[in-house]
Scaffold this active site. Structure first.
Site, PDB file in Angstrom:
ATOM      1  N   HIS A 126       5.927  -6.394   2.133  1.00 58.20           N
ATOM      2  CA  HIS A 126       4.523  -6.667   1.811  1.00 58.20           C
ATOM      3  C   HIS A 126       4.522  -7.821   0.806  1.00 58.20           C
ATOM      4  O   HIS A 126       5.466  -7.964   0.019  1.00 58.20           O
ATOM      5  CB  HIS A 126       3.930  -5.401   1.181  1.00 58.20           C
ATOM      6  CG  HIS A 126       2.470  -5.427   0.917  1.00 58.20           C
ATOM      7  ND1 HIS A 126       1.925  -6.090  -0.151  1.00 58.20           N
ATOM      8  CD2 HIS A 126       1.426  -4.858   1.568  1.00 58.20           C
ATOM      9  CE1 HIS A 126       0.607  -5.923  -0.141  1.00 58.20           C
ATOM     10  NE2 HIS A 126       0.278  -5.175   0.893  1.00 58.20           N
ATOM     11  N   ASP A 203      10.213  -0.011  -2.741  1.00 62.63           N
ATOM     12  CA  ASP A 203       8.758  -0.009  -2.567  1.00 62.63           C
ATOM     13  C   ASP A 203       8.444   1.142  -1.599  1.00 62.63           C
ATOM     14  O   ASP A 203       8.624   1.017  -0.384  1.00 62.63           O
ATOM     15  CB  ASP A 203       8.308  -1.358  -2.003  1.00 62.63           C
ATOM     16  CG  ASP A 203       6.815  -1.358  -1.673  1.00 62.63           C
ATOM     17  OD1 ASP A 203       6.160  -0.311  -1.844  1.00 62.63           O
ATOM     18  OD2 ASP A 203       6.311  -2.407  -1.232  1.00 62.63           O
ATOM     19  N   GLN A 206       4.451   3.045   1.494  1.00 61.31           N
ATOM     20  CA  GLN A 206       4.116   3.657   2.785  1.00 61.31           C
ATOM     21  C   GLN A 206       4.998   4.864   3.094  1.00 61.31           C
ATOM     22  O   GLN A 206       4.738   5.590   4.060  1.00 61.31           O
ATOM     23  CB  GLN A 206       4.239   2.622   3.919  1.00 61.31           C
ATOM     24  CG  GLN A 206       3.293   1.448   3.772  1.00 61.31           C
ATOM     25  CD  GLN A 206       1.828   1.842   3.905  1.00 61.31           C
ATOM     26  OE1 GLN A 206       1.491   2.881   4.486  1.00 61.31           O
ATOM     27  NE2 GLN A 206       0.938   1.021   3.372  1.00 61.31           N
ATOM     28  N   LYS A 229      -2.908   5.657  -1.608  1.00 60.68           N
ATOM     29  CA  LYS A 229      -2.391   5.854  -0.256  1.00 60.68           C
ATOM     30  C   LYS A 229      -1.936   7.292  -0.046  1.00 60.68           C
ATOM     31  O   LYS A 229      -1.581   7.687   1.058  1.00 60.68           O
ATOM     32  CB  LYS A 229      -1.241   4.881   0.009  1.00 60.68           C
ATOM     33  CG  LYS A 229      -1.725   3.428  -0.029  1.00 60.68           C
ATOM     34  CD  LYS A 229      -0.727   2.474   0.514  1.00 60.68           C
ATOM     35  CE  LYS A 229      -0.955   1.054   0.044  1.00 60.68           C
ATOM     36  NZ  LYS A 229      -1.950   0.311   0.822  1.00 60.68           N
ATOM     37  N   CYS A 367      -0.870  -8.405   4.990  1.00 60.67           N
ATOM     38  CA  CYS A 367      -0.108  -8.860   3.808  1.00 60.67           C
ATOM     39  C   CYS A 367       1.381  -8.948   4.113  1.00 60.67           C
ATOM     40  O   CYS A 367       2.230  -8.660   3.257  1.00 60.67           O
ATOM     41  CB  CYS A 367      -0.343  -7.962   2.592  1.00 60.67           C
ATOM     42  SG  CYS A 367      -2.024  -7.926   2.028  1.00 60.67           S
TER      43      CYS A 367
END
Ligand code: PLP
Length: 410
Positions: A126, A203, A206, A229, A367
């Protein structure tokens, strides 16, 4: 009707927004990778906070400030337990994944990187995990190295191994792709980097809504995710960092609540986490995050994962039949995120027209411009599902998509 032991229809009742109608049609919300909907328990917890507990934290000696501080710090404990961190001091509340990555790039990067060093990221990051590293590398004369992905949207592991060297000073890599759903073999990547004593930031933006996260098992050095999220409010997120690294890093922002002593000559700072939480934080957001974690724990991540894999299989199969449709990202391990293009139909047109059917999907580059460039597209349609989505919604979506494509092509 139930979907196995997973009663999705009962769970949907926990989310007031899912009852929304769009243009008179029931909302089909398939943009969960952008942000998730919030269960009533989270919404009510925030209302309760503002109606009964609102006060600034850490500084007051009175009852309300105690209530507020305890609720805020209680959420830190919940996050710690939820990701299996060894210490509560390793949990820093930030605005979201973007701020977490910026914090590490600025604080760790500015202290430790020097000219000629390399920072390794991947082609599927991202923008939030590209630009902060690009800026700090430019400032320091360091180089950004990029692990390529193959045509299916999987990382090319041999290239990852080839790129690791004594020059590599940091690896920052995503667990799961937001635009094509690929789940990376993150533990293996961390183990390989550690063979060169290279710290790794994960990261997990997600991954957090779909997979259990265990920082002890992963042995990552830093990990970030955004609360919004994972069914919590916007404006709150988590940076996990190993205590030894955090305490060696300088502050990212400065001001109140992060200092021990201040004089005009010299300021001394608290240890982590407070050193990195300057000013009044998003107290209600942190408390809402704790409630969201409790809510998800009552369902169980393994049940969520099992059900979501069924959703992924169903949506993949349903849309694969559509003439001219190309799925972008066909990795073996995926979360229920599916990106696609349709020959002769622009993603923006599909997204706009399917909205009139009540279906919310994302269109654009998500993104991840470098990833889309690599996969030979400039934009895709993306349907990203959560555990509250149903097989019936997928069937409706596939029919609506067929209608929309017909309209565009005629
Ligand atoms: N990393 C990934 C993989 C994401 O999907 C996102 C948001 O979509 C981010 C980072 C940035 O998250 P936020 O905008 O909540 O800071």
């Amino acid at each position: 009707m139930q979907n196995g032991s997973f009663d999705v229809f009962a769970l949907r009742k926990d989310f007031p927004l899912l009852l929304t109608k769009v243009y008179g049609k029931p909302l089909v919300y398939f943009d969960n990778a952008a942000t998730s909907q919030k269960p009533r328990t989270v919404i009510e917890r925030i209302v309760r906070y503002y109606e009964h507990e609102n006060a600034n934290i850490h500084r007051g000696v009175y009852h309300l400030s105690d209530l507020s501080s305890n609720a805020y710090e209680g959420s830190r404990d919940m996050v710690q337990k939820n990701i299996n961190a060894s210490k509560r001091e390793e949990i820093i509340f930030v605005r979201g994944a973007t701020e977490g990555i910026n914090l590490v790039a600025s604080s760790w990067g500015r202290t430790n990187l020097k000219a000629g060093d390399e920072v390794l990221i991947s082609q599927m990051e991202h923008h939030a995990n590209i630009v902060p590293w690009q800026l700090i590398c430019q400032e320091k004369g360091a180089f950004l190295k990029v692990v390529p992905v193959d045509d299916s949207g999987e990382l090319i592991l041999e290239e990852f191994h080839k790129l690791l060297s004594e020059k590599t000073k940091f690896v920052s890599i995503l667990y799961v792709s937001n635009s094509i759903g690929t789940i990376n073999p993150i533990k293996t990547l961390i183990e390989s980097a550690h063979q060169f004593n290279i710290p790794v930031l994960v990261d997990a933006c997600q991954a957090a809504p779909h997979l259990s996260i265990d920082v002890h098992d992963l042995d990552c050095d830093f990990l970030v995710y955004s609360g919004h999220k994972i069914f919590a409010p916007t404006g709150i997120g988590v940076l996990y960092g190993k205590e030894i690294l955090l305490n060696a890093m300088p502050p990212y922002q400065s001001g109140g609540d992060m200092i021990n002593t201040v004089s005009f000559e010299k300021t001394t700072f608290k240890q982590a986490p407070h050193k990195f939480e300057a000013g009044t934080p998003d107290i209600a957001g942190a408390i809402g995050l704790g409630t969201a974690i409790e809510y998800i724990n009552t369902i169980g991540k393994s049940k969520i994962h099992e059900y979501e894999q069924k959703l992924l299989n169903h949506i993949t199969q349903k849309i694969s039949d559509i003439d001219g449709l190309r799925i972008i990202g066909t990795a073996k391990n995926k979360i229920p995120v599916i990106s696609f293009t349709v020959e002769g139909a622009h993603p923006m047109d599909i997204g706009t027209l399917i909205d009139f059917e009540g279906v919310a999907i994302r269109t654009g580059n998500h993104c991840t411009q470098p990833l889309l460039d690599r996969l030979g597209v400039t934009a895709t349609c993306r349907a990203s599902l959560a555990f509250y989505n149903t097989m019936e919604e997928i069937d409706f979506f596939a029919d609506a998509l067929n209608r929309v494509i017909k309209k565009i092509k005629n």
